[in-house]
Design a protein around this motif. Structure first.
Motif, PDB file in Angstrom:
ATOM      1  N   TRP A   1       0.829  -1.201   0.000  1.00  0.00           N
ATOM      2  CA  TRP A   1       0.000   0.000   0.000  1.00  0.00           C
ATOM      3  C   TRP A   1       0.870   1.261   0.000  1.00  0.00           C
ATOM      4  N   GLU A   2       1.905   1.257   0.823  1.00  0.00           N
ATOM      5  CA  GLU A   2       2.743   2.445   0.925  1.00  0.00           C
ATOM      6  C   GLU A   2       3.601   2.649  -0.319  1.00  0.00           C
ATOM      7  N   ARG A   3       3.995   1.571  -0.990  1.00  0.00           N
ATOM      8  CA  ARG A   3       4.786   1.726  -2.208  1.00  0.00           C
ATOM      9  C   ARG A   3       3.953   2.358  -3.326  1.00  0.00           C
ATOM     10  N   ALA A   4       2.647   2.136  -3.298  1.00  0.00           N
ATOM     11  CA  ALA A   4       1.774   2.715  -4.323  1.00  0.00           C
ATOM     12  C   ALA A   4       1.213   4.075  -3.912  1.00  0.00           C
ATOM     13  N   ARG A   5       1.200   4.370  -2.617  1.00  0.00           N
ATOM     14  CA  ARG A   5       0.546   5.589  -2.130  1.00  0.00           C
ATOM     15  C   ARG A   5       1.205   6.837  -2.718  1.00  0.00           C
ATOM     16  N   GLY A   6       0.376   7.680  -3.334  1.00  0.00           N
ATOM     17  CA  GLY A   6       0.865   8.928  -3.891  1.00  0.00           C
ATOM     18  C   GLY A   6       1.419   8.810  -5.295  1.00  0.00           C
ATOM     19  N   GLN A   7       1.609   7.578  -5.788  1.00  0.00           N
ATOM     20  CA  GLN A   7       2.161   7.441  -7.139  1.00  0.00           C
ATOM     21  C   GLN A   7       1.489   6.333  -7.944  1.00  0.00           C
ATOM     22  N   GLY A   8       0.361   5.831  -7.470  1.00  0.00           N
ATOM     23  CA  GLY A   8      -0.298   4.775  -8.222  1.00  0.00           C
ATOM     24  C   GLY A   8      -1.498   4.224  -7.494  1.00  0.00           C
ATOM     25  N   ARG A   9      -1.730   2.917  -7.661  1.00  0.00           N
ATOM     26  CA  ARG A   9      -2.909   2.278  -7.084  1.00  0.00           C
ATOM     27  C   ARG A   9      -2.501   1.026  -6.331  1.00  0.00           C
ATOM     28  N   PHE A  10      -3.196   0.789  -5.230  1.00  0.00           N
ATOM     29  CA  PHE A  10      -3.070  -0.442  -4.449  1.00  0.00           C
ATOM     30  C   PHE A  10      -4.347  -1.241  -4.664  1.00  0.00           C
ATOM     31  N   LEU A  11      -4.207  -2.503  -5.074  1.00  0.00           N
ATOM     32  CA  LEU A  11      -5.355  -3.361  -5.332  1.00  0.00           C
ATOM     33  C   LEU A  11      -5.437  -4.475  -4.301  1.00  0.00           C
ATOM     34  N   LEU A  12      -6.654  -4.867  -3.996  1.00  0.00           N
ATOM     35  CA  LEU A  12      -6.898  -6.051  -3.176  1.00  0.00           C
ATOM     36  C   LEU A  12      -7.466  -7.135  -4.083  1.00  0.00           C
ATOM     37  N   ARG A  13      -6.903  -8.330  -4.009  1.00  0.00           N
ATOM     38  CA  ARG A  13      -7.402  -9.468  -4.783  1.00  0.00           C
ATOM     39  C   ARG A  13      -7.621 -10.639  -3.825  1.00  0.00           C
ATOM     40  N   ILE A  14      -8.729 -11.324  -3.978  1.00  0.00           N
ATOM     41  CA  ILE A  14      -9.042 -12.472  -3.126  1.00  0.00           C
ATOM     42  C   ILE A  14      -8.692 -13.752  -3.886  1.00  0.00           C
ATOM     43  N   GLU A  15      -7.703 -14.477  -3.387  1.00  0.00           N
ATOM     44  CA  GLU A  15      -7.255 -15.706  -4.051  1.00  0.00           C
ATOM     45  C   GLU A  15      -8.005 -16.891  -3.429  1.00  0.00           C
ATOM     46  N   ASP A  16      -9.158 -17.171  -4.014  1.00  0.00           N
ATOM     47  CA  ASP A  16     -10.074 -18.152  -3.430  1.00  0.00           C
ATOM     48  C   ASP A  16     -10.327 -19.340  -4.350  1.00  0.00           C
TER      49      ASP A  16
END
Length: 282
Positions: free
Chosen positions: A25-40
């Motif tokens: 999250w912090e690597r993307a914050r301010g310069q891109g997007r953080f995604l959540l994916r559910i690996e189910d």
């Protein structure tokens, strides 16, 4: 930059998950997007209560992401299409060996010490050469590593994590002997982690894969599949692992370190950051 956190809802998130999600999250914050994916994809083990807990824990930590989230259970068609493409290249074969068969084969005196790779015991190639027309309903599908490496040609990826930082090239000799013919589709799942993660990262436009250092060796499998499937190769960032007082990597069975438990005991998100040695958030 697009990063992602991709947990499986098979148990409660622990401190290791918190660290990985926060780093991404912090690597993307301010310069891109953080995604959540559910690996189910493993529906036999996944539980809705654990999925709900994932959302609750991450929001409590202060993370946000675009909705709706991707769920692997809805993507079987994409995995089948990737398998069919690989089969058309002649780099996939059906394997009827069970785990005990593989163990017996690699334990034979003439085989020497069994190699353990990122996919477990390195498969000895018993079924290699079987055509797809001989596939049975109980077979797994394996990647013919030797043929795949020849077809893919040279490949490399860039690592941004401190431990493995730099550019890494696929070493065909190492991959044949220490990785072997990995499983691309399992009997009960229809796909595998290796195939699903590659297809999904490409579909979501992930530009930097953030995950634990224990998955570094698996990256060579993923880059090979990306080359074969003509998918973009993202950067990779393999971070340190959060371990217990004995130095053992945390697992979901470590309920005493579950984020939900810390929260129930009155901990704050700042406390969680301190426990995993991360600076305080914004």
């Amino acid at each position: 930059m697009v990063t992602r956190f991709a947990p499986s809802p098979t148990g409660l998130l622990h401190l290791g998950h918190a660290y990985s999600a926060l780093v991404a999250w912090e690597r993307a914050r301010g310069q891109g997007r953080f995604l959540l994916r559910i690996e189910d994809i493993d529906q036999a083990r996944c539980r809705s209560v654990f999925e709900a807990a994932i959302f609750e824990d991450l929001r409590w930590l202060g993370l946000d992401w675009p909705e709706p989230v991707m769920r692997q259970s809805t993507r079987m068609g994409a995995y089948r299409a990737a398998l069919e493409r690989l089969a058309g290249m002649g780099v996939v074969y059906p394997c009827r060996c069970r785990r005990r068969d593989i163990q017996a084969a690699v334990s034979a005196p003439q085989e020497g010490a069994a190699a353990i790779g990122p996919d477990g015991l390195v498969y000895p190639g018993t079924c290699r050469g079987r055509g797809m027309d001989r596939a049975g309903p109980g077979d797994v599908l394996r990647l013919d590593m030797g043929r795949a490496l020849v077809l893919a040609g040279p490949a490399h990826f860039v690592e941004t994590g401190a431990r493995f930082a730099g550019e890494h090239a696929l070493d065909p000799e190492w991959m044949r002997s220490q990785v072997g013919d990995v499983v691309l589709a399992r009997r009960d799942l229809g796909t595998s982690y290796h195939l699903a993660v590659v297809v999904d990262d490409a579909a979501q436009g992930v530009s930097e894969v953030v995950r634990g250092a224990d998955l570094f060796e698996a990256t060579f499998i993923h880059v090979l599949l990306q080359r074969l499937l003509a998918l973009p190769v993202p950067r990779y960032h393999h971070h340190r692992l959060i371990r217990d007082e004995k130095g053992k990597r945390l697992a979901k069975r470590d309920d005493a370190r579950a984020i939900a438990l810390y929260r129930a005991e009155g901990a704050s998100p700042a406390d969680i950051r301190a426990l995993v040695n991360l600076p305080a958030g914004p």
